[in-house]
Design an enzyme around this catalytic site. Sequence first.
Site, short mmCIF file in Angstrom:
data_model
loop_
_atom_site.label_atom_id
_atom_site.label_comp_id
_atom_site.label_asym_id
_atom_site.label_seq_id
_atom_site.Cartn_x
_atom_site.Cartn_y
_atom_site.Cartn_z
N GLU A 293 1.01 -1.23 0.01
CA GLU A 293 0.01 0.03 0.01
C GLU A 293 0.92 1.30 -0.08
O GLU A 293 0.78 1.95 1.05
CB GLU A 293 -1.02 0.05 1.17
CG GLU A 293 -2.00 -1.22 0.92
CD GLU A 293 -3.30 -1.12 2.18
OE1 GLU A 293 -2.97 -0.52 2.99
OE2 GLU A 293 -4.23 -1.63 1.68
N GLU B 97 -6.27 -7.80 -1.36
CA GLU B 97 -6.89 -8.12 0.07
C GLU B 97 -8.48 -7.80 0.18
O GLU B 97 -8.79 -7.02 -0.49
CB GLU B 97 -6.25 -7.07 0.97
CG GLU B 97 -4.70 -7.36 1.35
CD GLU B 97 -4.19 -6.12 2.03
OE1 GLU B 97 -4.84 -5.65 3.18
OE2 GLU B 97 -3.00 -5.82 2.04
C1 GLA Z 1 -4.35 -3.04 4.74
C2 GLA Z 1 -2.90 -3.66 4.80
C3 GLA Z 1 -2.92 -5.09 5.74
C4 GLA Z 1 -3.77 -4.76 6.61
C5 GLA Z 1 -5.18 -4.49 6.22
C6 GLA Z 1 -6.28 -4.31 7.39
O1 GLA Z 1 -5.04 -3.03 3.67
O2 GLA Z 1 -2.35 -3.84 3.56
O3 GLA Z 1 -1.63 -5.03 6.04
O4 GLA Z 1 -3.28 -3.88 7.60
O5 GLA Z 1 -5.10 -3.24 5.58
O6 GLA Z 1 -7.35 -4.24 7.03
#
Ligand code: GLA
Length: 688
Positions: free
Chosen positions: A158, A314
């Site tokens: 991210e 994710e």
């Molecule tokens: C983000 C991060 C993950 C985790 C999620 C939790 O997407 O990439 O590492 O912290 O949030 O929702």
Amino acid sequence: MAIKFPPISSKLPAFMHGADYNPDQWLHDPQIFEEDIRLMKLANCNVMAIGIFAWAALEPEEGQFNFEWMDHVLDTFAKNDIYAWLATPTGARPAWMAQKYPEVLRVEANRVRNLFGVRHNHCYTSPVYREKTTIMNTKLAERYANHPAVLGWHISNELGGDCHCDYCQSAFRDWLKAKYGSIDNLNRAWWTTFWSHTYNDWSQVESPAPHGENAVHGQNLDWRRFVSDQTLDFYKHEVSSLRNANPDLPCTTNMMDWFYGLDYHSFANELDVISWDAYPKWHEADSDRHVASWFAFNHDLFRSLKKKPFMLMESTPSLTNWQAVSKLKRPGMHRLSSLQAVAHGADTVQYFQWRKSRGSSEKFHGAVVDHVGHEHTRVFQDVADLGSTLAGLSDIIGTPVPAETAMLCDWDNRWAINDAQGPRNSGLHYEETVAQHYRALWELGVPVDIVGSYDDILNYKLLLVPMAYLLRQETGEKIEQFVKAGGTVVVTYWSGIVDENDLCHLGGFPGPLRTTVGIWSEELEGLHDHDRNSLVFNAENPLGLEGALEVHELCDLIHVETAEVLAVYGDDFYAGRPALTVNRLGAGQAYYLAARVSEDSFYQSFYGELVEQAGVRRTINCTLPEGVTAQLRTDGDTDYVFLLNFSGEEASIELDHDGYVDAESGESKTGKIELPINGALILQRKSN
Ligand code: GLA
Ligand code: ZN
């Protein structure tokens, strides 16, 4: 002939289903890993993203590397037909690095350097951080790029945020020099004569600061562009040390929902496959239609970046731990929200996270495996069921989404619009406006691409241009060509106001779109939250719409030049002046909506008419109940129609013709289809 994109990895030509996995948190208890392998198979998972944030486990001390645990994980995966997206660990750094080289830590806009801690807290420019990254990535690539379990690279995590350290300031100045060539050009572009902000020398230029410069809009905009470019440069730096060992491994980085800080359009060419992290706040209201259509918009945005299938990197298998209130997914929602991603072009369904950590800030974030440690949970079962569903849908992999409608959404427009001090500093609601226009098409079951100014638009039939405040001359010309060639465009108030430097278009708004829409905007009024006006349709307007609608927040006072008036304002001193117009130009038409209409129903009937007139294909030709959408993927031979019920109620749909087959059961379907609450059904039919 069927037209499909190749699978994301030829090693695994199936739906990828799995999660972020952190075996590095459990190295002290080897039984956990063995148990995880057993559970992964039971959950019908075939892929894991590993090594994200594992820098301290991979390089416990400077120059001392420990890859044994990773060898064991990947070798065991390979023996068990589990594949890995291998991460570079740069999303977080070890304490030794921050202690020895403070320059790797970020400096905030107030010019204070952060302490060691949390994650994503690094400078993208720091030579030390870049060098340490090169060493780590080179070692990972040499060791694993040809490992049978490794499918591709997950770069960092991210990406986002900015750094105001001296290295970044000097990189910003270099970026500006390359862009403007001379300080005079920069002064002109930034309109620095305002408040005596003229620069004599590059060395005087700095990033915006709360206690320094923040009133020069062109400067703010260029800083955002620079941060985006510099982050992309860091991504490219990471990739450069991975490619040599195996140029065929795809690289991606996980993106975030219409993330404000980075212009993902410029990332698209550099990534081999787009991946993103979706965390909708389900069950906030009785109906999930707002949340669902917003995430549909985002799925469309990410698919449109490369116009090909993407990865859902994710999503949570149950709840998050960071939302104000963390609701559990109601029965059906896990399947529904996962298939929603697939409906919009995802070829993977992946989660954060495989196993809940035992301590620290994410210990209560949803996971496939809970602290109880076994498979006998509702969430585990939902995940396993979805895995088996996906395994039966392999024919869908690689199929495109055939959008004939596009919506223009540029990052620099968004940055500029939110920076502008003007008609409504209490909220211009750009994002909400985009969401409201999009929602109407979602409710109609119309596939939509989300495009930027540099994308080709000529092949679409319908183009939405909501609040394109920053509009380049070239983009205006492109839209004019689109209309002349037979396209239908909808432009709203607060479009065509500034150019790429955030300088106002002179000679009448909406600047480069004035001829296309055939109107001139003289004044724009901001309304108080409690103010209302109305839009009243003219009798016998060609859209066949009637009555009066409430408008709020923004009212544009326009003059028609070549356009025809379809509706007028109902109140105030501008009652009777045009509020909705259409201009016929070449073979196409250009609508101008002068005010923000409150009700969703207007957008549905308005776009319903335009979709019909422009001959835009809907996924299915029937009335969809509110909160129910139909989305389409097709290889040109077979259509996959996704019926998704986010209404919070049972819903029924009357199929438009015979010949539908349930893609999961193979049963043929005709007539009325009943969808349960949170129901999702995939139907197949022959394409025509
Ligand atoms: C983000 C991060 C993950 C985790 C999620 C939790 O997407 O990439 O590492 O912290 O949030 O929702
Ligand atoms: Zn920096």
